[in-house]
Enzyme design. Structure first.
Site, short mmCIF file in Angstrom:
data_model
loop_
_atom_site.label_atom_id
_atom_site.label_comp_id
_atom_site.label_asym_id
_atom_site.label_seq_id
_atom_site.Cartn_x
_atom_site.Cartn_y
_atom_site.Cartn_z
N GLN A 74 0.83 -1.19 0.00
CA GLN A 74 0.00 0.00 0.00
C GLN A 74 0.88 1.25 0.00
O GLN A 74 1.30 1.73 1.05
CB GLN A 74 -0.93 0.02 1.21
CG GLN A 74 -1.83 1.22 1.20
CD GLN A 74 -3.19 0.93 1.75
OE1 GLN A 74 -3.46 -0.13 2.27
NE2 GLN A 74 -4.07 1.89 1.62
N PHE A 75 1.12 1.79 -1.20
CA PHE A 75 1.97 2.97 -1.32
C PHE A 75 1.36 4.19 -0.65
O PHE A 75 2.07 5.11 -0.25
CB PHE A 75 2.30 3.27 -2.79
CG PHE A 75 1.20 3.93 -3.56
CD1 PHE A 75 1.16 5.32 -3.67
CD2 PHE A 75 0.21 3.19 -4.17
CE1 PHE A 75 0.15 5.94 -4.39
CE2 PHE A 75 -0.80 3.79 -4.89
CZ PHE A 75 -0.84 5.17 -4.99
N THR A 76 0.03 4.21 -0.49
CA THR A 76 -0.62 5.38 0.10
C THR A 76 -0.26 5.60 1.56
O THR A 76 -0.56 6.66 2.11
CB THR A 76 -2.16 5.31 -0.06
OG1 THR A 76 -2.64 4.17 0.65
CG2 THR A 76 -2.55 5.23 -1.53
#
Length: 141
Positions: A74-76
């Site tokens: 999850q890059f966010t």
């Protein structure tokens, strides 16, 4: 590396209508973010922490009760929304850097004896879970 860790009573991830990862019963759902400068050593450190952190029922760890983990990239997690109305993702490592490091977390967990399910890197995923507690912790390494 950063991880949002939730104690769950089951979790799954679906991509394009197909369940690509699922755990049942007590375990951990882990969202993993990678930033610039993260290394395979950090990935191994995160794996050891996830396997041994005592946040399951009765202050047990996954290693104590052989509980499964669902690990999802999850890059966010490295989004920055302090200014304006639109987050920036500058602190998130690009996919070609992040994907091998998320894979390394999974490989290290499996080497420790964990049963690990995963999402699909870069895919539009639907994550479902039953948070037990609710119990959620943030790990920053």
């Amino acid at each position: 590396m950063r991880a949002v860790v939730q104690r769950v009573d089951g979790a799954s991830v679906v991509v394009a209508g197909e369940t690509v990862g699922e755990i049942t019963g007590e375990g951990l759902c882990v969202l993993v973010g990678v930033t610039h400068g993260d290394t395979p050593e950090k990935a191994a450190q995160l794996a050891r922490k996830l396997w041994s952190v005592r946040i399951l029922e009765g202050e047990k760890s996954c290693s104590d009760v052989n509980a499964p983990l669902l690990v999802i990239s999850q890059f966010t997690l490295y989004g920055d929304a302090r200014k304006g109305r639109r987050p920036t993702w500058n602190a998130a490592a690009p996919g070609e850097v992040a994907e091998p490091l998320v894979d390394e977390v999974v490989a290290q967990l499996r080497a420790l004896g964990a049963r690990v399910e995963t999402g699909r890197f870069g895919a539009d995923m639907r994550v479902s879970l039953t948070n037990h507690g609710p119990f959620t912790v943030l790990l920053d390494l």
